[in-house]
Enzyme design. Structure first.
Site, short mmCIF file in Angstrom:
data_model
loop_
_atom_site.label_atom_id
_atom_site.label_comp_id
_atom_site.label_asym_id
_atom_site.label_seq_id
_atom_site.Cartn_x
_atom_site.Cartn_y
_atom_site.Cartn_z
N ASP A 171 14.36 62.32 43.05
CA ASP A 171 13.64 63.34 43.82
C ASP A 171 14.36 63.64 45.13
OD1 ASP A 171 11.63 65.17 44.27
OD2 ASP A 171 10.14 63.70 44.90
N ASN A 212 16.19 66.79 45.71
CA ASN A 212 17.30 67.74 45.63
C ASN A 212 17.05 68.97 46.50
OD1 ASN A 212 18.27 65.99 43.71
ND2 ASN A 212 18.02 67.39 41.98
N ARG A 261 15.04 69.31 49.11
CA ARG A 261 15.10 69.01 50.55
C ARG A 261 16.53 68.76 51.02
NH1 ARG A 261 10.67 64.66 49.96
NH2 ARG A 261 11.01 65.27 47.80
N HIS A 275 20.43 70.63 43.23
CA HIS A 275 20.42 70.14 41.84
C HIS A 275 21.85 69.85 41.37
CE1 HIS A 275 16.20 70.81 41.73
NE2 HIS A 275 16.24 72.13 41.64
N SER A 291 10.08 66.99 34.61
CA SER A 291 8.75 66.57 34.19
C SER A 291 8.06 67.68 33.40
CB SER A 291 7.88 66.20 35.40
OG SER A 291 7.47 67.37 36.09
N LEU A 328 25.32 50.49 27.80
CA LEU A 328 24.15 50.93 28.57
C LEU A 328 23.40 51.95 27.74
CD1 LEU A 328 22.69 51.23 31.48
CD2 LEU A 328 24.06 53.29 31.68
N ARG A 364 11.89 55.41 43.31
CA ARG A 364 11.73 56.83 43.58
C ARG A 364 12.42 57.15 44.89
NH1 ARG A 364 6.90 61.04 42.50
NH2 ARG A 364 7.97 62.89 43.26
N GLU A 392 8.32 46.55 39.04
CA GLU A 392 8.41 46.48 40.50
C GLU A 392 8.70 47.90 41.00
OE1 GLU A 392 7.80 43.89 42.42
OE2 GLU A 392 7.37 42.67 40.66
#
Ligand code: IPE
Ligand code: IPE
Ligand code: MG
Length: 236
Positions: free
Chosen positions: A18, A20, A22, A35, A63, A129, A182, A201
């Protein structure tokens, strides 16, 4: 002397990428520039995760509520996703990355849906991964879809367990996130992995996503290593 044990590396890190917009606004740039810069942070973070020995990295890229943004921004994000996939796939494949998509990929249209599925197939046997990209993903939609599958299967109500319900979610086969990060200072889940983060966590950082990279990822892992995970239990 107390026993010195290696600091645990989380097996699965999930990130709500989160900030991008701003990041761009702070530079007088259009949101799309944020972005674009965010896509570079994705590349850095994938590399950092591999270097640290993290086995699963889940990134919230879009989302189910992000469709509410302007058509122009949705188009910018879709374009970037397609561009990222095309430019990074071979490199990711060479690095041993197995790509998995969760969310309603079909909403991005048949062409991108086919490309995403082809990328999963191409990388399916890689094991360094697992990179899980959450695209048009919503935690509630995931749970409702799983409930529909359970009902449609004709399963008896009493036969439903946490384990077999989890196997109906988009994340089937993927262990729950150990650490949820976040960025950007927002302190909420925004309908990300609602079921799967029951005991993750949580780590909130003010760093904006385009500024995220190896150093901030390492700092998050250091913080994780100080956490005591109890899962409700206590020593007798
Ligand atoms: C994250 O950055 C990217 C997506 C949600 C797609 P934002 O676009 O949410 O950036 P802010 O929150 O407006 O700064
Ligand atoms: C969450 O960020 C979704 C992604 C990072 C993809 P948003 O920026 O969309 O969330 P809200 O609107 O601030 O809760
Ligand atoms: Mg945001």
């Amino acid at each position: 002397m107390p026993e010195v044990s290696a600091r645990p590396v989380p097996q699965h890190v999930a990130i709500i990428m989160d900030g991008n917009g701003r990041w761009a606004a702070g530079r007088g740039l259009p949101r799309a520039a944020g972005h674009r810069e965010g896509a570079k942070a994705v590349r850095r973070t994938v590399e950092a995760a591999i270097a640290k020995g993290v086995r699963y990295l889940t990134l919230f890229a879009f989302s189910s509520e992000n469709w509410r943004r302007s058509p122009g921004e949705v188009a910018d994000l879709t374009f970037l996703l397609k561009h990222y996939l095309r430019s990074e796939l071979n490199e990711m494949h060479a690095q041993g990355v197995c790509l998995k998509i969760i969310g309603e990929r079909e909403r991005f249209g048949p062409n991108l849906t086919a490309e995403l599925t082809a990328a999963e197939t191409k990388t399916a046997n890689n094991s360094k991964l697992t990179l899980v990209m959450a695209l048009s993903y919503g935690g509630r939609a995931d749970i409702v879809a799983a409930a529909r599958k359970a009902i449609a299967s004709g399963m008896a109500a009493a036969a439903l367990t946490e384990e077999n319900f989890a196997a109906l979610l988009d994340t089937r086969g993927i262990p729950d996130p150990d650490l949820l990060i976040r960025t950007s200072g927002e302190v909420r889940i925004s309908n990300f992995l609602l079921w799967q983060t029951a005991y993750s966590e949580l780590l909130f950082t003010d760093v904006l996503w385009p500024d995220f990279g190896a150093a901030t990822f390492a700092a998050a892992l250091d913080e994780y290593a100080t956490r005591e995970r109890r899962f409700g239990a206590r020593p007798a």
